[in-house]
Motif scaffolding. Structure first.
Motif, PDB file in Angstrom:
ATOM      1  N   GLY A 115       0.816  -1.216   0.000  1.00  0.00           N
ATOM      2  CA  GLY A 115       0.000   0.000   0.000  1.00  0.00           C
ATOM      3  C   GLY A 115       0.844   1.259   0.000  1.00  0.00           C
ATOM      4  O   GLY A 115       0.513   2.243  -0.666  1.00  0.00           O
ATOM      5  N   MET A 116       1.946   1.232   0.741  1.00  0.00           N
ATOM      6  CA  MET A 116       2.836   2.398   0.788  1.00  0.00           C
ATOM      7  C   MET A 116       3.501   2.623  -0.563  1.00  0.00           C
ATOM      8  O   MET A 116       3.590   3.759  -1.033  1.00  0.00           O
ATOM      9  N   ILE A 117       3.948   1.567  -1.201  1.00  0.00           N
ATOM     10  CA  ILE A 117       4.571   1.694  -2.519  1.00  0.00           C
ATOM     11  C   ILE A 117       3.549   2.221  -3.527  1.00  0.00           C
ATOM     12  O   ILE A 117       3.863   3.097  -4.337  1.00  0.00           O
ATOM     13  N   ARG A 118       2.337   1.702  -3.475  1.00  0.00           N
ATOM     14  CA  ARG A 118       1.284   2.178  -4.391  1.00  0.00           C
ATOM     15  C   ARG A 118       0.978   3.645  -4.164  1.00  0.00           C
ATOM     16  O   ARG A 118       0.808   4.415  -5.118  1.00  0.00           O
ATOM     17  N   LEU A 119       0.909   4.055  -2.899  1.00  0.00           N
ATOM     18  CA  LEU A 119       0.649   5.458  -2.577  1.00  0.00           C
ATOM     19  C   LEU A 119       1.777   6.349  -3.085  1.00  0.00           C
ATOM     20  O   LEU A 119       1.523   7.399  -3.686  1.00  0.00           O
ATOM     21  N   LEU A 120       3.015   5.925  -2.878  1.00  0.00           N
ATOM     22  CA  LEU A 120       4.149   6.703  -3.372  1.00  0.00           C
ATOM     23  C   LEU A 120       4.123   6.807  -4.895  1.00  0.00           C
ATOM     24  O   LEU A 120       4.427   7.864  -5.459  1.00  0.00           O
ATOM     25  N   PHE A 121       3.763   5.715  -5.566  1.00  0.00           N
ATOM     26  CA  PHE A 121       3.670   5.750  -7.021  1.00  0.00           C
ATOM     27  C   PHE A 121       2.574   6.714  -7.472  1.00  0.00           C
ATOM     28  O   PHE A 121       2.784   7.524  -8.381  1.00  0.00           O
ATOM     29  N   LEU A 122       1.418   6.654  -6.845  1.00  0.00           N
ATOM     30  CA  LEU A 122       0.333   7.566  -7.217  1.00  0.00           C
ATOM     31  C   LEU A 122       0.710   9.020  -6.968  1.00  0.00           C
ATOM     32  O   LEU A 122       0.415   9.890  -7.784  1.00  0.00           O
ATOM     33  N   LEU A 123       1.372   9.292  -5.854  1.00  0.00           N
ATOM     34  CA  LEU A 123       1.814  10.661  -5.581  1.00  0.00           C
ATOM     35  C   LEU A 123       2.867  11.113  -6.586  1.00  0.00           C
ATOM     36  O   LEU A 123       2.906  12.284  -6.964  1.00  0.00           O
ATOM     37  N   SER A 124       3.699  10.190  -7.024  1.00  0.00           N
ATOM     38  CA  SER A 124       4.728  10.558  -8.001  1.00  0.00           C
ATOM     39  C   SER A 124       4.125  10.926  -9.349  1.00  0.00           C
ATOM     40  O   SER A 124       4.750  11.642 -10.135  1.00  0.00           O
ATOM     41  N   VAL A 139       8.566   3.776 -16.553  1.00  0.00           N
ATOM     42  CA  VAL A 139       9.354   2.940 -15.644  1.00  0.00           C
ATOM     43  C   VAL A 139       8.509   1.767 -15.148  1.00  0.00           C
ATOM     44  O   VAL A 139       8.984   0.627 -15.085  1.00  0.00           O
ATOM     45  N   TYR A 140       7.244   2.025 -14.814  1.00  0.00           N
ATOM     46  CA  TYR A 140       6.343   0.954 -14.366  1.00  0.00           C
ATOM     47  C   TYR A 140       6.193  -0.104 -15.462  1.00  0.00           C
ATOM     48  O   TYR A 140       6.281  -1.307 -15.190  1.00  0.00           O
ATOM     49  N   LEU A 141       5.986   0.340 -16.699  1.00  0.00           N
ATOM     50  CA  LEU A 141       5.822  -0.604 -17.811  1.00  0.00           C
ATOM     51  C   LEU A 141       7.100  -1.408 -18.059  1.00  0.00           C
ATOM     52  O   LEU A 141       7.045  -2.617 -18.314  1.00  0.00           O
ATOM     53  N   VAL A 142       8.244  -0.763 -17.952  1.00  0.00           N
ATOM     54  CA  VAL A 142       9.518  -1.466 -18.135  1.00  0.00           C
ATOM     55  C   VAL A 142       9.716  -2.512 -17.031  1.00  0.00           C
ATOM     56  O   VAL A 142      10.120  -3.644 -17.295  1.00  0.00           O
ATOM     57  N   LEU A 143       9.398  -2.140 -15.779  1.00  0.00           N
ATOM     58  CA  LEU A 143       9.511  -3.098 -14.686  1.00  0.00           C
ATOM     59  C   LEU A 143       8.544  -4.259 -14.882  1.00  0.00           C
ATOM     60  O   LEU A 143       8.876  -5.408 -14.575  1.00  0.00           O
ATOM     61  N   TRP A 144       7.358  -3.985 -15.389  1.00  0.00           N
ATOM     62  CA  TRP A 144       6.376  -5.034 -15.655  1.00  0.00           C
ATOM     63  C   TRP A 144       6.953  -6.048 -16.650  1.00  0.00           C
ATOM     64  O   TRP A 144       6.813  -7.253 -16.484  1.00  0.00           O
ATOM     65  N   ILE A 145       7.647  -5.552 -17.644  1.00  0.00           N
ATOM     66  CA  ILE A 145       8.226  -6.427 -18.665  1.00  0.00           C
ATOM     67  C   ILE A 145       9.446  -7.176 -18.128  1.00  0.00           C
ATOM     68  O   ILE A 145       9.612  -8.369 -18.370  1.00  0.00           O
ATOM     69  N   LEU A 146      10.300  -6.480 -17.367  1.00  0.00           N
ATOM     70  CA  LEU A 146      11.564  -7.069 -16.932  1.00  0.00           C
ATOM     71  C   LEU A 146      11.471  -7.937 -15.686  1.00  0.00           C
ATOM     72  O   LEU A 146      12.255  -8.875 -15.532  1.00  0.00           O
ATOM     73  N   MET A 147      10.548  -7.631 -14.783  1.00  0.00           N
ATOM     74  CA  MET A 147      10.433  -8.410 -13.554  1.00  0.00           C
ATOM     75  C   MET A 147       9.760  -9.746 -13.844  1.00  0.00           C
ATOM     76  O   MET A 147       8.644  -9.770 -14.351  1.00  0.00           O
ATOM     77  N   PRO A 148      10.417 -10.846 -13.506  1.00  0.00           N
ATOM     78  CA  PRO A 148       9.794 -12.141 -13.756  1.00  0.00           C
ATOM     79  C   PRO A 148       8.681 -12.429 -12.747  1.00  0.00           C
ATOM     80  O   PRO A 148       8.663 -11.876 -11.644  1.00  0.00           O
ATOM     81  N   LEU A 194       3.960  14.585 -10.268  1.00  0.00           N
ATOM     82  CA  LEU A 194       5.179  15.258 -10.714  1.00  0.00           C
ATOM     83  C   LEU A 194       5.460  14.913 -12.176  1.00  0.00           C
ATOM     84  O   LEU A 194       5.111  13.824 -12.625  1.00  0.00           O
ATOM     85  N   PRO A 195       6.095  15.808 -12.892  1.00  0.00           N
ATOM     86  CA  PRO A 195       6.461  15.462 -14.269  1.00  0.00           C
ATOM     87  C   PRO A 195       7.564  14.410 -14.264  1.00  0.00           C
ATOM     88  O   PRO A 195       8.420  14.399 -13.377  1.00  0.00           O
ATOM     89  N   GLY A 196       7.498  13.508 -15.205  1.00  0.00           N
ATOM     90  CA  GLY A 196       8.522  12.472 -15.274  1.00  0.00           C
ATOM     91  C   GLY A 196       8.055  11.263 -16.060  1.00  0.00           C
ATOM     92  O   GLY A 196       7.014  11.282 -16.714  1.00  0.00           O
ATOM     93  N   THR A 197       8.824  10.224 -15.961  1.00  0.00           N
ATOM     94  CA  THR A 197       8.584   9.018 -16.759  1.00  0.00           C
ATOM     95  C   THR A 197       8.116   7.848 -15.894  1.00  0.00           C
ATOM     96  O   THR A 197       8.444   6.699 -16.171  1.00  0.00           O
ATOM     97  N   GLN A 198       7.332   8.129 -14.871  1.00  0.00           N
ATOM     98  CA  GLN A 198       6.919   7.101 -13.933  1.00  0.00           C
ATOM     99  C   GLN A 198       6.170   5.955 -14.614  1.00  0.00           C
ATOM    100  O   GLN A 198       6.405   4.782 -14.302  1.00  0.00           O
ATOM    101  N   VAL A 199       5.273   6.275 -15.511  1.00  0.00           N
ATOM    102  CA  VAL A 199       4.475   5.235 -16.175  1.00  0.00           C
ATOM    103  C   VAL A 199       5.369   4.370 -17.053  1.00  0.00           C
ATOM    104  O   VAL A 199       5.213   3.145 -17.097  1.00  0.00           O
TER     105      VAL A 199
END
Length: 66
Positions: free
Chosen positions: A30-39, A49-58, A42-47
């Motif tokens: 829940g804390m990680i999800r909250l931090l992601f939503l708060l991020s 990074v999330y998609l790349v982790l989805w692909i790379l994390m087994p 801010l401007p950046g490439t959060q989405v």
């Protein structure tokens, strides 16, 4: 036991990226999800990074075989 960076079968909401990061770093999902939503405020490439982790994390199942 070392904690591996994997997407767990339990506790997923979308792809399991936040749950996997929480497991790896000993935090609550829940804390990680909250931090992601708060991020997202801010401007950046959060989405991207999330998609790349989805692909790379087994999935957790990939390590269950070994």
């Amino acid at each position: 036991m070392s904690r591996k960076l994997v997407r767990p079968r339990q506790g997923r909401m979308l792809a399991g990226v936040c749950a996997g990061l929480a497991q790896r770093f000993g935090m609550s999902a829940g804390m990680i999800r909250l931090l992601f939503l708060l991020s997202l405020l801010l401007p950046g490439t959060q989405v991207i990074v999330y998609l790349v982790l989805w692909i790379l994390m087994p999935n957790e199942d990939a390590y269950a075989r070994y």
